[in-house]
Design an enzyme around this catalytic site. Structure first.
Site, PDB file in Angstrom:
ATOM      1  N   GLU A  59       4.295   3.824   2.574  1.00  0.00           N
ATOM      2  CA  GLU A  59       3.511   2.846   1.869  1.00  0.00           C
ATOM      3  C   GLU A  59       1.776   3.407   1.666  1.00  0.00           C
ATOM      4  O   GLU A  59       1.172   3.354   0.935  1.00  0.00           O
ATOM      5  CB  GLU A  59       3.453   1.479   2.287  1.00  0.00           C
ATOM      6  N   TRP A  81       8.200  -3.131  -1.833  1.00  0.00           N
ATOM      7  CA  TRP A  81       7.856  -3.663  -2.990  1.00  0.00           C
ATOM      8  C   TRP A  81       8.702  -4.134  -4.210  1.00  0.00           C
ATOM      9  O   TRP A  81       8.325  -4.463  -5.232  1.00  0.00           O
ATOM     10  CB  TRP A  81       6.601  -2.859  -3.295  1.00  0.00           C
ATOM     11  N   TYR A 145      -3.076  -2.020  -4.706  1.00  0.00           N
ATOM     12  CA  TYR A 145      -3.924  -1.339  -3.862  1.00  0.00           C
ATOM     13  C   TYR A 145      -4.321   0.125  -4.212  1.00  0.00           C
ATOM     14  O   TYR A 145      -5.520   0.326  -4.173  1.00  0.00           O
ATOM     15  CB  TYR A 145      -3.383  -1.319  -2.542  1.00  0.00           C
ATOM     16  N   CYS A 192      -3.742  -9.164  -0.260  1.00  0.00           N
ATOM     17  CA  CYS A 192      -3.694  -9.788   0.755  1.00  0.00           C
ATOM     18  C   CYS A 192      -4.739  -9.395   1.829  1.00  0.00           C
ATOM     19  O   CYS A 192      -5.349 -10.015   2.204  1.00  0.00           O
ATOM     20  CB  CYS A 192      -2.053 -10.227   1.345  1.00  0.00           C
ATOM     21  N   ARG A 212      -6.866 -11.994   3.546  1.00  0.00           N
ATOM     22  CA  ARG A 212      -7.100 -13.554   3.032  1.00  0.00           C
ATOM     23  C   ARG A 212      -5.768 -14.320   3.300  1.00  0.00           C
ATOM     24  O   ARG A 212      -5.691 -15.439   3.477  1.00  0.00           O
ATOM     25  CB  ARG A 212      -7.226 -13.272   1.547  1.00  0.00           C
ATOM     26  N   ASP A 215       1.419 -13.242   6.470  1.00  0.00           N
ATOM     27  CA  ASP A 215       2.761 -13.631   6.871  1.00  0.00           C
ATOM     28  C   ASP A 215       2.675 -12.938   8.070  1.00  0.00           C
ATOM     29  O   ASP A 215       3.234 -11.855   8.458  1.00  0.00           O
ATOM     30  CB  ASP A 215       3.935 -12.933   5.912  1.00  0.00           C
TER      31      ASP A 215
END
Length: 309
Positions: A59, A81, A145, A192, A212, A215
């Site tokens: 990733e 994803w 991203y 996130c 922000r 999980d």
């Protein structure tokens, strides 16, 4: 490392508030928290459950390539994803299969539906890998991203920050931002981990991430290792040692259907941290997944929990 993470969990469980959320699952949430990891003391890959390091590597390299299509991830057996791309597909006019509304929650509650969902997901993954036109249309997640890191309104932020660290290491402007208000509505999932900043002192590179939304059970161990790895890679590119990784949170939350998994993790004792090995002289932009590994990683077993989409 494990104790720092357990302290976060304990804070959420004892001081957090019950909140509804976008996914419909519900969370216990705590706003505003910070963790620090000394990267000189080992690579912060959680040992109280197995964290899939190969997925972290693929990733991160996907981000660094500026890629936003899940085909690269699927080619590396990385499915983290898939649900967001699949959601875009099943909501489109091109999808003619069984109803997939709220597939994430329904798959947890209905075994028969879960079997149908898994079949549809498998077909979707195979088409992404084999059908170029389909992959281009439904494998792309929008300007997530990788796009923002490498092309934020025309600026290659990663290359820019590397050059800045080399030329002016003590600058206070070594930032990379993923939250782009101009394009956020086009993203399958708004970022996130929204921005990170580098800091050079005594020949060591530190990194602070602002996240922000977090999980805490599924995502945070992954995020810690990913940004620790990024810090190592940028430090290597700039001829520096590593310093600290600092992880700062906005909304840090535990999903209501993760409580049993959290309790299992909290009962486990931590083990020794592994060592990161980068077996290549290639630039950060040319590294392959097999160039990066950890040695001495002997964690407790996996603990599964459902992802909230």
């Amino acid at each position: 490392m494990a104790q720092v993470y357990k302290d976060l969990i304990e804070t959420i469980l004892t001081k957090g508030e019950t909140r509804s959320d976008r996914t419909g699952v519900g969370t216990t949430s705590y706003f505003g928290y910070q963790m620090r990891f000394d990267l000189q003391k080992g690579f912060p890959l959680l040992t109280t459950k197995r964290v899939p390091f190969r997925l972290i590597v693929s990733e991160l390299l996907w981000f660094l390539k500026g890629d936003t299509n899940i085909r690269y991830l699927l080619e590396h057996n990385n499915h983290i994803w898939d649900e967001w791309a699949f959601e875009n597909y099943v909501k489109s006019d091109d999808y003619t299969g069984p109803n997939m509304d709220q597939f994430g929650l329904r798959a947890l509650e209905d075994e028969a539906f879960n079997e149908v969902y898994q079949r549809e997901m498998k077909k979707f993954q195979e088409r992404i890998l084999t059908d170029d036109d389909f992959s281009q249309k439904y494998g792309d997640l929008g300007p997530v991203y990788g796009k923002q890191w490498r092309d934020f309104n025309g600026v290659d932020q990663v290359k820019q920050v590397i050059e800045q660290i080399k030329e002016n290491p003590y600058s206070r402007r070594h930032l990379v931002v993923a939250w782009n208000p101009v394009e956020v509505d086009e993203m399958a999932l708004p970022p996130c981990h929204t921005l990170f900043q580098f800091y050079v002192q005594d020949g060591k590179l530190s990194c602070q991430l602002y996240q922000r939304s977090a999980d805490v059970f599924l995502g945070v161990p992954f995020n810690i290792a990913s940004y620790a790895l990024l810090t190592h890679l940028i430090a290597r590119e700039c001829g520096l040692e590593v310093g600290e990784f600092i992880h700062t949170f906005g909304d840090a939350h535990i999903y209501s259907n993760h409580i049993d998994a959290i309790n299992t993790l909290m009962e486990r004792d931590p083990k020794a941290l592994p060592t990161l090995v980068i077996d290549s002289d290639q630039s950060i932009f040319d590294l392959e997944s097999e160039d990066i590994k950890v040695e001495g990683y002997h964690p407790h077993g996996r603990i599964t929990a459902p992802i909230a989409v």
